[in-house]
Enzyme design. Structure first.
Site, PDB file in Angstrom:
ATOM      1  N   GLN B  29       0.851  -1.233   0.549  1.00 60.23           N
ATOM      2  CA  GLN B  29       0.117  -0.053  -0.053  1.00 60.23           C
ATOM      3  C   GLN B  29       0.842   0.914  -0.190  1.00 60.23           C
ATOM      4  OE1 GLN B  29      -3.548   0.181  -0.249  1.00 60.23           O
ATOM      5  NE2 GLN B  29      -3.539  -2.115  -0.305  1.00 60.23           N
ATOM      6  N   ASP B  35       3.207   7.416  -4.855  1.00 57.15           N
ATOM      7  CA  ASP B  35       3.366   7.508  -5.991  1.00 57.15           C
ATOM      8  C   ASP B  35       2.933   8.948  -6.302  1.00 57.15           C
ATOM      9  OD1 ASP B  35       2.958   7.541  -8.590  1.00 57.15           O
ATOM     10  OD2 ASP B  35       2.534   5.436  -9.347  1.00 57.15           O
ATOM     11  N   ARG B  38       0.224   9.645  -9.162  1.00 59.61           N
ATOM     12  CA  ARG B  38      -1.037   8.673  -8.796  1.00 59.61           C
ATOM     13  C   ARG B  38      -1.610   9.813  -7.578  1.00 59.61           C
ATOM     14  NH1 ARG B  38      -3.737   4.329  -5.061  1.00 59.61           N
ATOM     15  NH2 ARG B  38      -2.827   5.590  -3.822  1.00 59.61           N
ATOM     16  N   GLY B  62     -11.813  -0.874  -3.255  1.00 60.92           N
ATOM     17  CA  GLY B  62     -10.786  -1.627  -2.926  1.00 60.92           C
ATOM     18  C   GLY B  62     -10.411  -0.457  -2.478  1.00 60.92           C
ATOM     19  N   GLU B  84     -13.322  -2.904   1.258  1.00 60.75           N
ATOM     20  CA  GLU B  84     -11.706  -3.345   1.172  1.00 60.75           C
ATOM     21  C   GLU B  84     -11.791  -4.680   1.368  1.00 60.75           C
ATOM     22  OE1 GLU B  84      -8.650  -2.565  -0.124  1.00 60.75           O
ATOM     23  OE2 GLU B  84      -8.221  -4.782   0.521  1.00 60.75           O
ATOM     24  N   GLU B 113     -18.242  -7.672  -4.659  1.00 59.79           N
ATOM     25  CA  GLU B 113     -19.559  -8.145  -5.051  1.00 59.79           C
ATOM     26  C   GLU B 113     -20.460  -8.821  -3.676  1.00 59.79           C
ATOM     27  OE1 GLU B 113     -16.363  -8.410  -6.483  1.00 59.79           O
ATOM     28  OE2 GLU B 113     -15.855  -8.317  -7.959  1.00 59.79           O
ATOM     29  N   GLU B 127      -9.372   3.465  -7.180  1.00 61.97           N
ATOM     30  CA  GLU B 127      -7.891   3.044  -7.848  1.00 61.97           C
ATOM     31  C   GLU B 127      -7.833   1.814  -8.654  1.00 61.97           C
ATOM     32  OE1 GLU B 127      -5.047   2.251  -9.171  1.00 61.97           O
ATOM     33  OE2 GLU B 127      -3.900   3.099  -8.022  1.00 61.97           O
ATOM     34  N   GLU B 136      -5.354  -7.238 -13.892  1.00 66.03           N
ATOM     35  CA  GLU B 136      -5.241  -7.548 -12.849  1.00 66.03           C
ATOM     36  C   GLU B 136      -6.873  -7.414 -12.311  1.00 66.03           C
ATOM     37  OE1 GLU B 136      -4.507  -4.654  -9.536  1.00 66.03           O
ATOM     38  OE2 GLU B 136      -2.676  -4.262 -10.099  1.00 66.03           O
ATOM     39  N   HIS B 305       4.725   3.902 -10.242  1.00 68.70           N
ATOM     40  CA  HIS B 305       4.492   2.777 -10.189  1.00 68.70           C
ATOM     41  C   HIS B 305       4.137   1.466 -11.170  1.00 68.70           C
ATOM     42  CE1 HIS B 305       0.899   2.898  -8.874  1.00 68.70           C
ATOM     43  NE2 HIS B 305       0.506   1.588  -8.811  1.00 68.70           N
TER      44      HIS B 305
HETATM   45  N1  LIG Z   1     -13.292  -6.931  -5.644  1.00 64.10           N
HETATM   46  C1  LIG Z   1     -12.927  -6.213  -4.875  1.00 64.10           C
HETATM   47  N2  LIG Z   1     -13.544  -6.015  -3.243  1.00 64.10           N
HETATM   48  C2  LIG Z   1     -12.954  -5.003  -2.691  1.00 64.10           C
HETATM   49  N3  LIG Z   1     -11.620  -4.878  -2.579  1.00 64.10           N
HETATM   50  C3  LIG Z   1     -10.757  -5.108  -3.948  1.00 64.10           C
HETATM   51  C4  LIG Z   1     -11.387  -5.550  -5.231  1.00 64.10           C
HETATM   52  N4  LIG Z   1     -10.884  -5.888  -6.096  1.00 64.10           N
HETATM   53  C5  LIG Z   1      -9.586  -5.284  -5.414  1.00 64.10           C
HETATM   54  N5  LIG Z   1      -9.492  -4.650  -4.684  1.00 64.10           N
HETATM   55  C6  LIG Z   1      -8.701  -3.954  -3.599  1.00 64.10           C
HETATM   56  O1  LIG Z   1      -8.526  -2.934  -3.953  1.00 64.10           O
HETATM   57  C7  LIG Z   1      -6.877  -2.149  -3.871  1.00 64.10           C
HETATM   58  C8  LIG Z   1      -6.554  -1.388  -5.013  1.00 64.10           C
HETATM   59  S1  LIG Z   1      -4.918  -0.847  -4.569  1.00 64.10           S
HETATM   60  C9  LIG Z   1      -6.147   1.340  -4.150  1.00 64.10           C
HETATM   61  C10 LIG Z   1      -5.589   0.865  -3.138  1.00 64.10           C
HETATM   62  C11 LIG Z   1      -6.183   2.633  -2.676  1.00 64.10           C
HETATM   63  N6  LIG Z   1      -7.835   3.481  -2.680  1.00 64.10           N
HETATM   64  C12 LIG Z   1      -5.291   3.437  -2.468  1.00 64.10           C
HETATM   65  O2  LIG Z   1      -5.397   4.203  -4.319  1.00 64.10           O
HETATM   66  O3  LIG Z   1      -3.789   3.649  -2.299  1.00 64.10           O
HETATM   67  C13 LIG Z   1      -6.821  -3.443  -2.552  1.00 64.10           C
HETATM   68  O4  LIG Z   1      -6.108  -2.915  -1.934  1.00 64.10           O
HETATM   69  C14 LIG Z   1      -7.601  -4.502  -3.344  1.00 64.10           C
HETATM   70  O5  LIG Z   1      -7.314  -5.374  -2.049  1.00 64.10           O
END
Ligand SMILES: Nc1ncnc2c1ncn2[C@@H]1O[C@H](CSCC[C@H](N)C(=O)O)[C@@H](O)[C@H]1O
Ligand SMILES: Nc1ncnc2c1ncn2[C@@H]1O[C@H](CSCC[C@H](N)C(=O)O)[C@@H](O)[C@H]1O
Lengths: 367, 367
Positions: B29, B35, B38, B62, B84, B113, B127, B136, B305
């Site tokens: 994280q 970054d 970003r 996420g 998350e 979901e 993001e 991904e 990154h």
């Molecule tokens: N289907 C899903 N449901 C919940 N979280 C999810 C997901 N798919 C990915 N993620 C989460 O989404 C994150 C993407 S990384 C971005 C993290 C944060 N929003 C930031 O901008 O710093 C990760 O922590 C991953 O575990």
């Protein structure tokens, strides 16, 4: 979810993603096939004891590239069942053919736990050893195969295994401590920057970040090929396994209490190293002609791909010749992944002078 | 097995072992939080468009450390649902508290979901971008969330995304070719040694070993931060996505035909680079005050990154100013892992002189 021989239940797909996947690469099989210590031991064990294989039925648990199955056939086996969980089975089949033993060796793709053989076997051969012997927990599968498919008078290759621990000195301890310290100072500038630029205070996560990095840099055991000079006290055997009789319950937790006498003066006790050896002795009724040993102990020449697992103490105490250590060791399986291990060392240092230091306990992870 | 919004079915445990696990580390994280390109983009997008957040209900898909949820709250949101999938949710909760927005931000641990919200939302912020945008396949989850929880007049942050491809030159191509060649010569001595010492002919696996190593060294795309000077021809947009309307079917396969004019003389076409940008434009009815762009294009200063994904041609043709390339690009999801990609480039080189070279097709893997 599937129920395993050991009574625990493991999701197969997850186990494949975490564990088996690496064995599907020839690159990884080649690494094992290039380990001369390993290869010489199995080769000598088989060919110096051809009478154990001649006209016998052999099961190779986890045949990988097929090497042990091919040797078993070349040593005169009547039939070899070569079971492999990954797609590597296809390559084993090619190799068996190219080496003209396809009439003897039958490669079966599948987990040994799921496979049905048409007969029981005289010999089980397997290279199941992970780092510090038990990492990967693959011996569970060998036990399962033995209990299901080995004839009552059958034998195990290897037949015995031992785990060793010794106190060591190493520059790795300071190095990892340095890496940990940089990670933390980097974190502090990150916290400051994030506050300045983005108005968010990250300090609430400092404790968690420290714990994550302590685990990674300081508490995770390290792979290393040590020089024998790095051993600073008497090594101890902490576990002996008879492969013919051991149960999963016997190996699920490993605990031992032992003493070690420091035999080097004015040095640092950086931590402990763990390694293993296995022996090929045949069985009591039918012993080996020549007993072969495969050891992964520190050595000046005989490096293995297993090396030793190193557990670092932070901070490392100073020790002297004549000091003695009383050590309690325990190892159990990680709750998240039964193929990884949680380890605890508790030691008490008694100086030659008679002075006793308080007992210190350290937890480690074999990842 | 579980049925996903996209209609395909994915084993959750396996997906966790292969994908989510890395996001459970603060280390990872922090990499994203460090970054600056970003961070600046999302920060500016939110705080230069506070009217999109003021008194609104926001969903952060996420949330990771919780950063975007905290900013949304600081920009005036009435309520933020921060979802998350990993244990990182616990840290997000701590961070939310430490930054005094726990009355606004509700952190929910779970896959988007599987989560039920008490209301529909005005804004979805996320993001979700992976290497070359779609690695991904996390945008699937954002689409799912949008179709389920976004109000009819709601908006997406970011609102648009684009994928780019350009012809490049790079020393990486020769380097990887060298690595591949050493791996193969190493293999040949291994084959010879194994025959000599252990009486087994490994040559039957040479073809498979070559293929495995070709895939690893030559056909797997590379992460790189390129210098703009390494771009040797006009870049092309190969995909545009409107985050408000795109469906999973729109992104499952990406295909494009484009031309690129070589604009550097006497150079090598080492391969192609792929990158992306996203935009924060609000919605048609409610546009952004100031439109923010986040680009991962090659730059002399603004490293991200994500870097660029580099696809190397072996052998690399020579090109000259005035030459032109006709390129067919296609990308689909890997059969084994829907979060990884199979890519194909087919290109035809037409020299300034008019001479046409035959079309060459290369397959790649984004791992
Ligand atoms: N289907 C899903 N449901 C919940 N979280 C999810 C997901 N798919 C990915 N993620 C989460 O989404 C994150 C993407 S990384 C971005 C993290 C944060 N929003 C930031 O901008 O710093 C990760 O922590 C991953 O575990
Ligand atoms: N339960 C199981 N069933 C079948 N194969 C297994 C297994 N557990 C581990 N394996 C396989 O066992 C092999 C161990 S590595 C040893 C390979 C080979 N016997 C050699 O000595 O070179 C791996 O290829 C792994 O995929």
């Amino acid at each position: 979810m599937e129920s395993r021989g050991n009574g625990s239940s493991v999701d197969k797909g997850v186990d494949f993603a975490n564990y088996f996947c690496t064995y599907a690469y020839l690159y990884h099989q080649k690494e094992m096939l290039s380990d001369r210590v390993r290869m010489d031991a199995y080769f000598n064990a088989v060919f110096q004891n051809k009478h154990h294989f001649k006209d016998k039925v052999v099961l190779d648990v986890g045949t990988g590239s097929g090497i042990l199955a091919i040797w078993s056939a070349q040593a005169g086996a009547r039939k070899v069942y070569a079971v492999e969980a990954t797609k590597m089975a296809e390559h084993a089949r090619e190799l068996v053919k190219a080496n003209d033993v396809e009439n003897v060796v039958e490669v079966i793709e599948g987990s040994i736990e799921d496979v049905t053989l048409p007969e029981n076997v005289d010999v089980i051969i397997s290279e199941w050893m992970g780092y510090f012997l038990l990492r990967e927990s693959m011996f569970d599968s060998v036990i399962w195969a033995r209990d299901r498919w080995l004839k009552p008078d059958g034998m195990m290759y290897p037949s015995h295994a031992r785990m060793w621990v010794a106190p060591i000195r190493s520059g790795l301890a300071d190095q990892k401590k340095g890496d940990f310290n940089s990670a933390m100072s980097d974190w502090y500038s990150f916290v400051a920057d994030t506050e300045t630029h983005y108005g968010v205070n990250m300090n609430a996560l400092t404790k968690a970040y420290r714990e994550e990095n302590e685990k990674y840099y300081l508490k995770t055991s390290l792979w290393n090929n040590l020089h024998p000079h790095q051993i600073v006290g008497t090594p101890a055997i902490i576990k002996e396994i008879d492969c013919l009789t051991a149960t999963v319950d016997d190996i699920r937790n490993v605990t031992a209490n032992f003493m070690s006498s420091i035999n080097i003066d004015h040095t640092q006790l950086s931590g402990f190293a763990g390694w293993f050896d296995v022996h090929f002795r045949g069985s009591m009724q039918n012993p080996a002609m020549s007993e072969v040993e495969l050891t992964t102990a520190p050595s000046t020449e005989d490096y293995t791909h297993w090396g030793q697992q190193v557990f670092m103490l932070h901070p490392p105490p100073r020790v002297n010749k004549g000091d003695s250590l009383t050590v309690s060791f325990s190892m159990s399986r990680s709750k998240e992944n039964h193929r990884l291990m949680d380890v605890e060392f508790a030691y008490e240092l008694q100086q030659a002078s008679g002075q006793r230091h308080p007992r210190i306990t350290s937890k480690f992870y074999i990842e």
